[in-house]
Enzyme design. Structure first.
Site, mmCIF file in Angstrom:
data_model
loop_
_atom_site.group_PDB
_atom_site.id
_atom_site.type_symbol
_atom_site.label_atom_id
_atom_site.label_comp_id
_atom_site.label_asym_id
_atom_site.label_seq_id
_atom_site.Cartn_x
_atom_site.Cartn_y
_atom_site.Cartn_z
ATOM 1 C CD GLU A 172 -2.738 -1.230 2.507
ATOM 2 O OE1 GLU A 172 -2.644 -0.308 3.339
ATOM 3 O OE2 GLU A 172 -3.525 -2.176 2.616
ATOM 4 C CG HIS A 179 -5.792 0.063 5.073
ATOM 5 N ND1 HIS A 179 -4.627 -0.633 5.218
ATOM 6 C CD2 HIS A 179 -6.485 -0.155 6.230
ATOM 7 C CE1 HIS A 179 -4.607 -1.232 6.392
ATOM 8 N NE2 HIS A 179 -5.733 -0.962 7.026
HETATM 9 P P1 NAI Z 1 -8.654 -9.601 16.766
HETATM 10 O O1 NAI Z 1 -7.283 -9.922 17.226
HETATM 11 O O2 NAI Z 1 -9.673 -9.158 17.744
HETATM 12 O O3 NAI Z 1 -9.253 -10.905 16.009
HETATM 13 C C1 NAI Z 1 -8.521 -11.694 15.121
HETATM 14 C C2 NAI Z 1 -9.075 -13.100 15.214
HETATM 15 O O4 NAI Z 1 -8.475 -13.902 14.194
HETATM 16 C C3 NAI Z 1 -8.765 -13.785 16.540
HETATM 17 O O5 NAI Z 1 -9.952 -14.309 17.094
HETATM 18 C C4 NAI Z 1 -7.780 -14.888 16.152
HETATM 19 O O6 NAI Z 1 -7.875 -16.016 16.993
HETATM 20 C C5 NAI Z 1 -8.205 -15.180 14.755
HETATM 21 N N1 NAI Z 1 -7.216 -15.867 13.941
HETATM 22 C C6 NAI Z 1 -5.869 -15.714 13.963
HETATM 23 N N2 NAI Z 1 -5.293 -16.536 13.051
HETATM 24 C C7 NAI Z 1 -6.307 -17.198 12.451
HETATM 25 C C8 NAI Z 1 -6.343 -18.188 11.426
HETATM 26 N N3 NAI Z 1 -5.222 -18.638 10.845
HETATM 27 N N4 NAI Z 1 -7.549 -18.679 11.052
HETATM 28 C C9 NAI Z 1 -8.689 -18.242 11.667
HETATM 29 N N5 NAI Z 1 -8.696 -17.321 12.635
HETATM 30 C C10 NAI Z 1 -7.523 -16.799 13.024
HETATM 31 O O7 NAI Z 1 -8.488 -8.544 15.596
HETATM 32 P P2 NAI Z 1 -9.558 -7.486 15.077
HETATM 33 O O8 NAI Z 1 -9.448 -6.237 15.864
HETATM 34 O O9 NAI Z 1 -10.866 -8.128 14.936
HETATM 35 O O10 NAI Z 1 -8.939 -7.165 13.632
HETATM 36 C C11 NAI Z 1 -8.959 -8.139 12.598
HETATM 37 C C12 NAI Z 1 -8.137 -7.664 11.422
HETATM 38 O O11 NAI Z 1 -8.681 -6.447 10.904
HETATM 39 C C13 NAI Z 1 -6.675 -7.371 11.755
HETATM 40 O O12 NAI Z 1 -5.870 -7.896 10.712
HETATM 41 C C14 NAI Z 1 -6.588 -5.869 11.709
HETATM 42 O O13 NAI Z 1 -5.304 -5.436 11.320
HETATM 43 C C15 NAI Z 1 -7.616 -5.539 10.638
HETATM 44 N N6 NAI Z 1 -8.139 -4.174 10.697
HETATM 45 C C16 NAI Z 1 -8.356 -3.517 9.517
HETATM 46 C C17 NAI Z 1 -8.869 -2.233 9.501
HETATM 47 C C18 NAI Z 1 -9.122 -1.538 8.217
HETATM 48 O O14 NAI Z 1 -9.102 -0.313 8.175
HETATM 49 N N7 NAI Z 1 -9.396 -2.245 7.145
HETATM 50 C C19 NAI Z 1 -9.129 -1.514 10.759
HETATM 51 C C20 NAI Z 1 -8.978 -2.331 11.940
HETATM 52 C C21 NAI Z 1 -8.467 -3.598 11.895
#
Ligand code: NAI
Length: 412
Positions: free
Chosen positions: A270, A295
């Site tokens: 990005e 993003h």
């Molecule tokens: P979180 O940490 O609360 O949840 C992530 C979940 O994914 C956890 O439950 C974890 O156990 C699970 N996980 C990890 N590896 C896995 C796998 N191989 N298979 C299945 N599940 C798996 O994170 P949150 O806050 O929900 O964020 C999720 C994603 O969204 C992150 O990558 C974050 O960087 C991204 N994000 C993107 C934004 C955007 O602007 N597009 C803004 C905020 C977050």
């Protein structure tokens, strides 16, 4: 170098850079911090080094680089707040070694991402991006072909964390069935059901939405093989991290009608700023029924306001009380109030024997220790001691004589 700070808010300088939401300044002032300097932009390296030399607390976004060199000039700095999600702009190890915890706001934009994903699910199942593109080319195509309601459809959430779980709740309110796949056992919210095998989730879902972190396991978690397991009437949404989906494989599936549509907010590479000279391209540009966004899943006014409050409150709490919970680089200690006692904070190099030397200070003084907390992280240890007010000054002197001491503070 060992530094001592006594707790006098009138001597604490707060520097907020990069035009933070006004809620940040308001939070500091409401907590009794009067010296709050707000700057609307990021500072050039020399100006930054001068400014941090005077700051006790600093708030930044992503454009301020707090490198090891800059931190070396920040003699008074007690904590850094990143008013954003990422913390790559700070040398976290250098900060820890100087006894400086760094805080961020990882969850303030959860709702913003979940709302966008749900909206995209509606638009994609109705074929809106493709119809929007046609009508802007002057082509009128009124038809119900490949247009579906989301009510009664199955949403497959991959990664049932903060965002995935919240999305599930919103989707149920719209009448969707929610299934999810996670590598960790999770509590189901609403009627959501866990699916053990990712392949089953891909085969049963009408909307697949990714909410996993970037790890070695999630790198290209969705590639050609996984896309082939999805229904041809299904859509894929990725607002997690760019490395999770193989975009070439996705483009191929879309071009050949093996998938109804996709929404992508994150990319393997990005631009670092909006001013990039290079046009931004992806393999998906010419694909039908695709929504591409830069993003911005978490970028809303509400999220900015939430971030301001969350990070400012963490900085105030650390400054007032010593709590370091959720610090990204520092031993995490959750502390209660300490009415009637003084609180000594002792940050030290994590070497054998330090705790016993700390305790010797108190036993030699015959001091009455009301509470003691210890946590270590990598090369740094953090000890917090509550004790009678009259003992705090001599105890502080004793702690500062311990060779491994990085810095001390006293709160009262
Ligand atoms: P979180 O940490 O609360 O949840 C992530 C979940 O994914 C956890 O439950 C974890 O156990 C699970 N996980 C990890 N590896 C896995 C796998 N191989 N298979 C299945 N599940 C798996 O994170 P949150 O806050 O929900 O964020 C999720 C994603 O969204 C992150 O990558 C974050 O960087 C991204 N994000 C993107 C934004 C955007 O602007 N597009 C803004 C905020 C977050």
């Amino acid at each position: 170098m060992t530094r001592q700070y006594s707790f006098d808010k009138s001597r604490i300088n707060v520097l907020l850079l990069e035009g933070l939401d006004p809620g940040a300044e308001a939070t500091f002032r409401a907590a009794g911090y009067d010296h709050v300097d707000c700057v609307t932009h990021a500072l050039a390296p020399d100006a930054l080094a001068d400014a941090v030399a005077n700051a006790h607390l600093i708030g930044i976004r992503s454009r301020t680089q707090l490198t090891a060199d800059v931190l070396a000039r920040a003699d008074r700095l007690i904590a850094v707040g990143c008013f954003c999600i990422g913390t790559n702009q700070v040398d976290l190890d250098a900060a820890r070694r100087r006894g400086i915890p760094v805080f961020n706001a990882p969850f303030s934009n959860t709702r913003s991402v979940a709302e966008l994903v749900l909206a995209e699910a509606v638009l994609l199942l109705r074929g809106i991006p493709a119809r929007d593109r046609l009508i802007k080319q002057g082509i009128w195509r009124k038809s119900a072909e490949h247009a579906y309601e989301i009510r009664g459809k199955t949403l497959g959430v991959i990664g049932y964390g903060n965002i995935g779980a919240q999305l599930g709740v919103l989707a149920e309110a719209m009448g969707m069935h929610v299934v999810y796949h996670d590598i960790v056992k999770k509590l189901n919210l609403g009627n959501a059901a866990a699916v053990e095998d990712l392949r089953d989730l891909l085969a049963m879902s009408d909307v697949v939405s990714l909410h996993v972190p970037a790890t070695a396991d999630t790198d290209h978690l969705i590639g050609a093989r996984e896309l082939a397991m999805m229904k041809p009437t299904a859509v894929l949404i990725n607002a997690s991290r760019g490395c999770v989906v193989d975009l070439d494989a996705l483009a191929d599936a879309l071009r050949h009608g093996r998938l109804l549509g996709a929404a992508i907010d994150v990319y393997p590479e990005e631009p670092t700023s909006n001013q990039s000279d290079e046009p931004f391209r992806t393999p998906l540009h010419e694909c039908p029924n695709v929504i591409l966004t830069p993003h911005i899943g978490g970028s809303t006014q509400e999220a900015q306001a939430n971030i301001a409050l969350e990070v400012a409150e963490k900085l105030v709490r650390y400054s007032d009380n010593g709590s370091t919970m959720t610090a990204v680089n520092f031993p995490e200690v959750a502390l209660s109030e300490h009415p009637g006692t003084h609180r000594l904070l002792h940050i030290h190099r994590n070497e054998p024997g330090v705790l016993s030397r700390i305790n010797t200070v108190f036993s030699d003084m015959n001091a009455n220790v009301a509470a003691q907390y210890l946590q270590t992280r990598d090369d740094v240890g953090y000890v917090v001691i509550d004790l009678d007010a009259e003992d705090s000054a001599p105890a502080l002197e004793g702690l500062q004589r311990i060779e491994a001491t990085i810095r001390t503070r006293v709160l009262f």
